[in-house]
Design an enzyme around this catalytic site. Structure first.
Site, PDB file in Angstrom:
ATOM      1  N   SER A  27     -12.343  10.432  -4.903  1.00 42.69           N
ATOM      2  CA  SER A  27     -12.777  10.033  -3.556  1.00 42.69           C
ATOM      3  C   SER A  27     -13.315  11.241  -2.810  1.00 42.69           C
ATOM      4  O   SER A  27     -14.308  11.153  -2.072  1.00 42.69           O
ATOM      5  CB  SER A  27     -11.604   9.450  -2.763  1.00 42.69           C
ATOM      6  N   THR A  69      -8.328   6.929 -11.118  1.00 41.86           N
ATOM      7  CA  THR A  69      -6.871   7.099 -11.018  1.00 41.86           C
ATOM      8  C   THR A  69      -6.233   6.984 -12.409  1.00 41.86           C
ATOM      9  O   THR A  69      -5.450   7.852 -12.821  1.00 41.86           O
ATOM     10  CB  THR A  69      -6.258   6.077 -10.038  1.00 41.86           C
ATOM     11  N   ASN A 107      -6.058  -2.145 -11.091  1.00 42.36           N
ATOM     12  CA  ASN A 107      -7.033  -1.062 -11.261  1.00 42.36           C
ATOM     13  C   ASN A 107      -6.440   0.128 -12.027  1.00 42.36           C
ATOM     14  O   ASN A 107      -7.002   0.574 -13.028  1.00 42.36           O
ATOM     15  CB  ASN A 107      -7.542  -0.617  -9.883  1.00 42.36           C
ATOM     16  N   LYS A 111      -2.994   6.625   5.537  1.00 38.91           N
ATOM     17  CA  LYS A 111      -2.885   5.366   4.793  1.00 38.91           C
ATOM     18  C   LYS A 111      -3.043   4.210   5.764  1.00 38.91           C
ATOM     19  O   LYS A 111      -2.762   4.369   6.961  1.00 38.91           O
ATOM     20  CB  LYS A 111      -1.519   5.271   4.112  1.00 38.91           C
ATOM     21  N   LYS A 142      -6.853  11.350   4.545  1.00 43.68           N
ATOM     22  CA  LYS A 142      -7.476  10.607   3.456  1.00 43.68           C
ATOM     23  C   LYS A 142      -6.421   9.701   2.877  1.00 43.68           C
ATOM     24  O   LYS A 142      -5.290  10.137   2.645  1.00 43.68           O
ATOM     25  CB  LYS A 142      -7.940  11.612   2.375  1.00 43.68           C
TER      26      LYS A 142
HETATM   27  P1  NAD Z   1      -3.824  -3.509  -7.920  1.00 42.37           P
HETATM   28  O1  NAD Z   1      -3.619  -4.416  -6.774  1.00 42.37           O
HETATM   29  O2  NAD Z   1      -5.181  -3.386  -8.516  1.00 42.37           O
HETATM   30  O3  NAD Z   1      -2.813  -3.908  -9.099  1.00 42.37           O
HETATM   31  C1  NAD Z   1      -1.434  -4.031  -8.909  1.00 42.37           C
HETATM   32  C2  NAD Z   1      -0.864  -4.595 -10.204  1.00 42.37           C
HETATM   33  O4  NAD Z   1       0.568  -4.604 -10.129  1.00 42.37           O
HETATM   34  C3  NAD Z   1      -1.290  -6.037 -10.493  1.00 42.37           C
HETATM   35  O5  NAD Z   1      -1.521  -6.183 -11.878  1.00 42.37           O
HETATM   36  C4  NAD Z   1      -0.054  -6.833 -10.093  1.00 42.37           C
HETATM   37  O6  NAD Z   1       0.036  -8.084 -10.781  1.00 42.37           O
HETATM   38  C5  NAD Z   1       1.024  -5.894 -10.544  1.00 42.37           C
HETATM   39  N1  NAD Z   1       2.331  -6.128  -9.976  1.00 42.37           N
HETATM   40  C6  NAD Z   1       2.676  -6.284  -8.673  1.00 42.37           C
HETATM   41  N2  NAD Z   1       4.005  -6.480  -8.576  1.00 42.37           N
HETATM   42  C7  NAD Z   1       4.494  -6.435  -9.847  1.00 42.37           C
HETATM   43  C8  NAD Z   1       5.787  -6.565 -10.414  1.00 42.37           C
HETATM   44  N3  NAD Z   1       6.847  -6.761  -9.664  1.00 42.37           N
HETATM   45  N4  NAD Z   1       5.915  -6.467 -11.774  1.00 42.37           N
HETATM   46  C9  NAD Z   1       4.836  -6.250 -12.543  1.00 42.37           C
HETATM   47  N5  NAD Z   1       3.591  -6.117 -12.069  1.00 42.37           N
HETATM   48  C10 NAD Z   1       3.433  -6.208 -10.730  1.00 42.37           C
HETATM   49  O7  NAD Z   1      -3.273  -2.084  -7.455  1.00 42.37           O
HETATM   50  P2  NAD Z   1      -3.694  -0.629  -8.016  1.00 42.37           P
HETATM   51  O8  NAD Z   1      -4.822  -0.140  -7.209  1.00 42.37           O
HETATM   52  O9  NAD Z   1      -3.774  -0.689  -9.489  1.00 42.37           O
HETATM   53  O10 NAD Z   1      -2.420   0.215  -7.556  1.00 42.37           O
HETATM   54  C11 NAD Z   1      -1.218   0.238  -8.333  1.00 42.37           C
HETATM   55  C12 NAD Z   1      -0.341   1.375  -7.828  1.00 42.37           C
HETATM   56  O11 NAD Z   1      -1.052   2.615  -7.933  1.00 42.37           O
HETATM   57  C13 NAD Z   1       0.065   1.267  -6.361  1.00 42.37           C
HETATM   58  O12 NAD Z   1       1.339   1.880  -6.194  1.00 42.37           O
HETATM   59  C14 NAD Z   1      -0.999   2.105  -5.662  1.00 42.37           C
HETATM   60  O13 NAD Z   1      -0.580   2.585  -4.388  1.00 42.37           O
HETATM   61  C15 NAD Z   1      -1.128   3.232  -6.656  1.00 42.37           C
HETATM   62  N6  NAD Z   1      -2.390   3.998  -6.558  1.00 42.37           N
HETATM   63  C16 NAD Z   1      -3.593   3.374  -6.605  1.00 42.37           C
HETATM   64  C17 NAD Z   1      -4.760   4.135  -6.570  1.00 42.37           C
HETATM   65  C18 NAD Z   1      -6.125   3.520  -6.704  1.00 42.37           C
HETATM   66  O14 NAD Z   1      -7.103   4.284  -6.790  1.00 42.37           O
HETATM   67  N7  NAD Z   1      -6.253   2.214  -6.772  1.00 42.37           N
HETATM   68  C19 NAD Z   1      -4.675   5.520  -6.427  1.00 42.37           C
HETATM   69  C20 NAD Z   1      -3.425   6.131  -6.397  1.00 42.37           C
HETATM   70  C21 NAD Z   1      -2.279   5.348  -6.464  1.00 42.37           C
END
Ligand code: NAD
Length: 454
Positions: free
Chosen positions: A388, A216, A247, A132, A96
């Site tokens: 999920s 999350t 997100n 992944k 997953k």
């Molecule tokens: P996303 O693409 O929705 O958002 C990423 C955010 O980070 C954006 O606002 C972007 O502008 C910002 N960003 C990128 N580089 C940056 C920097 N150098 N400085 C400041 N801001 C920066 O991604 P997401 O889904 O919110 O995921 C964010 C993190 O959480 C990732 O590490 C992802 O693997 C992890 N994550 C996500 C989920 C999920 O359900 N979406 C679940 C577990 C973990």
């Protein structure tokens, strides 16, 4: 860096070599997430005195797929993208894990994230393994039609190796619910039957679960709430600083305010026009709903609209040195390093790792000795995969729960997961990250033994 270079930066000849600590420190500070994930694992494997065969299986993925995806662009030309899917371990159930669309994606990043997914499912006590995927692409450069053809093309290449009982992708950085809907549709067409459980994070009404989009960030705040209780800190006077406004960060901000009654003093994001990050602050607290209204689908805030609304705009690193109770990195990996960890304000009490892999082993050495309570990533952000899992269960039953029911189950799972790790940290007097690894590794190794793998 070319696409070819991004495919792999860890030589396969290193397979099964236990790492040299000094070399790892240097490499992880140069930010190879897979080296970082292996270094974290090696440290705890040594503490647990794991047998060699168990270490060999767990420090590398079981299976990896790398493929090309030709996509017809709107102008009639064909563009070829590189895609990956990595299945780290499926001892506890089908793999997953999310699917990232990112211009800087590498096979090593996907390997690290797949490995962390194995630990995440185990720590959250859900019967799934770790996987992944990724595509080297900035989705903001594609039209909606091109995005759809890329999603369908991705499934076309990997459909024989994914499925509800094999490996179930989900959204992550750069991907969203609509994309998951297209992918589920493509898989169902190829299989000749409706298979909603092949992908999670689908849109509501298209096989998705209530509460998944916010899950999350919601789960992140449940772990912060339990930490505050453990530390005896009143949540209503708490302040937070967040990196990212995608997100995870958006729903972490909303829940920090609504569930805890605290204030979020700033958020940050990547500005794709200026090619740098900015921090957006308000002394009396940001309004996440207002900011959502001026943020694009990829998490970039409209700088001019924010300035007009009275937000102070600082450089992208400013969020890290704010005087707050809780720091929430929720953007990307490897941003708290040996040379940036000292920028954290001495008043910070909790580091809630909402992103995957935001802290390098070099920074861990400093944090471990500090008074900051670290909620490790694969515990802190496990709410997404937990929801999920709920989505898959509902797909199997073809019976759907209300948002309140989902959130109640999610709260229970996240609270139990937090206390399992806390108890391990207190009993064994170890750093919380190592405690989370111990809980997770125990559970995965037990499943491997029960299946006769080791
Ligand atoms: P996303 O693409 O929705 O958002 C990423 C955010 O980070 C954006 O606002 C972007 O502008 C910002 N960003 C990128 N580089 C940056 C920097 N150098 N400085 C400041 N801001 C920066 O991604 P997401 O889904 O919110 O995921 C964010 C993190 O959480 C990732 O590490 C992802 O693997 C992890 N994550 C996500 C989920 C999920 O359900 N979406 C679940 C577990 C973990």
């Amino acid at each position: 860096m070319t696409a070819d270079n991004r495919i792999s930066t860890v030589a396969l000849s290193e397979h099964n070599n236990t790492s040299n600590k000094g070399e790892i420190d240097q490499m992880t500070e140069e930010l190879n997430p897979f080296k970082m994930a292996q270094a974290q694992f090696d440290e705890v494997a040594a503490q647990l005195d794991l047998p060699k065969a168990v270490r060999s299986i767990l420090r590398w993925p079981l299976r990896e797929f790398r493929f090309q995806i030709p996509v017809r662009m709107d102008d009639g030309s064909i563009e070829v993208f590189f895609g990956f899917r990595v299945q780290h371990n499926d001892a506890q159930g089908p793999c997953k894990g999310g699917l990232r669309f990112a211009g800087n994606e590498t096979l090593d990043t996907v390997r690290a994230l797949a490995m962390w997914m194995t630990w995440k499912c185990a720590v959250a006590d859900i019967p799934l393994g770790g996987g992944k995927g990724g595509v080297i692409v900035d989705p903001a450069t594609l039209s909606e039609g091109e995005q759809e053809r890329l999603c369908r093309g991705y499934v076309g290449q990997i459909w024989k190796n994914i499925g509800p009982r094999t490996d179930v992708p989900a959204p992550d950085v750069g991907t969203n619910a609509q994309m998951m809907g297209w992918m589920m549709d493509e898989y169902s067409k190829l299989k000749g039957e409706y298979v909603p459980g092949v992908i999670t994070g689908k849109p509501l009404g298209g096989g998705g679960s209530a509460g998944r989009t916010a899950a999350t960030g919601f789960g992140v705040v449940v772990t912060i709430r339990e930490t505050l209780k453990h530390l005896g800190i009143e949540s209503q006077t708490c302040t937070a600083s967040i990196q990212g406004f995608g997100n995870v960060a958006q729903y972490a901000a909303i829940n920090f305010i609504e569930m805890l009654g605290g204030k979020v003093l700033c958020v940050s994001c990547w500005d794709r026009c200026d090619c740098c990050a900015y921090t957006y602050s308000k002394n009396d607290g940001v309004d996440p709903y207002f900011l959502q209204g001026i943020t694009d689908p990829y998490g970039s805030i409209d700088k001019e609209a924010a300035a007009k609304a009275g937000y102070e705009i600082e450089n992208g690193n400013a969020w890290l040195s704010k005087e707050v109770d809780v720091l929430i990195p929720a953007a990307t990996e490897g941003i708290i390093k040996g040379d940036t960890v000292h920028k954290i304000h001495p008043g910070v009490k909790i580091l809630a790792e909402a992103a995957n892999g935001p802290t390098t082993p070099g920074a861990d050495e400093v944090l471990e000795k500090s008074s900051i309570f670290v909620i490790p990533d694969f515990l802190c952000n496990a709410g997404g995969v937990t929801c999920s899992y709920f989505e898959g269960v509902q797909n199997d039953m073809n019976f759907y729960w209300s948002e309140a029911e989902v959130n109640e189950k999610l709260t229970q799972k996240m609270t139990n997961a937090f206390h399992g790790v806390l108890q391990m940290a207190l009993e064994r007097q170890v750093y919380t990250r190592n405690a989370a690894y111990m809980v997770a590794i125990d559970s995965v190794v037990k499943a491997m033994r029960l299946r006769g793998w080791v």
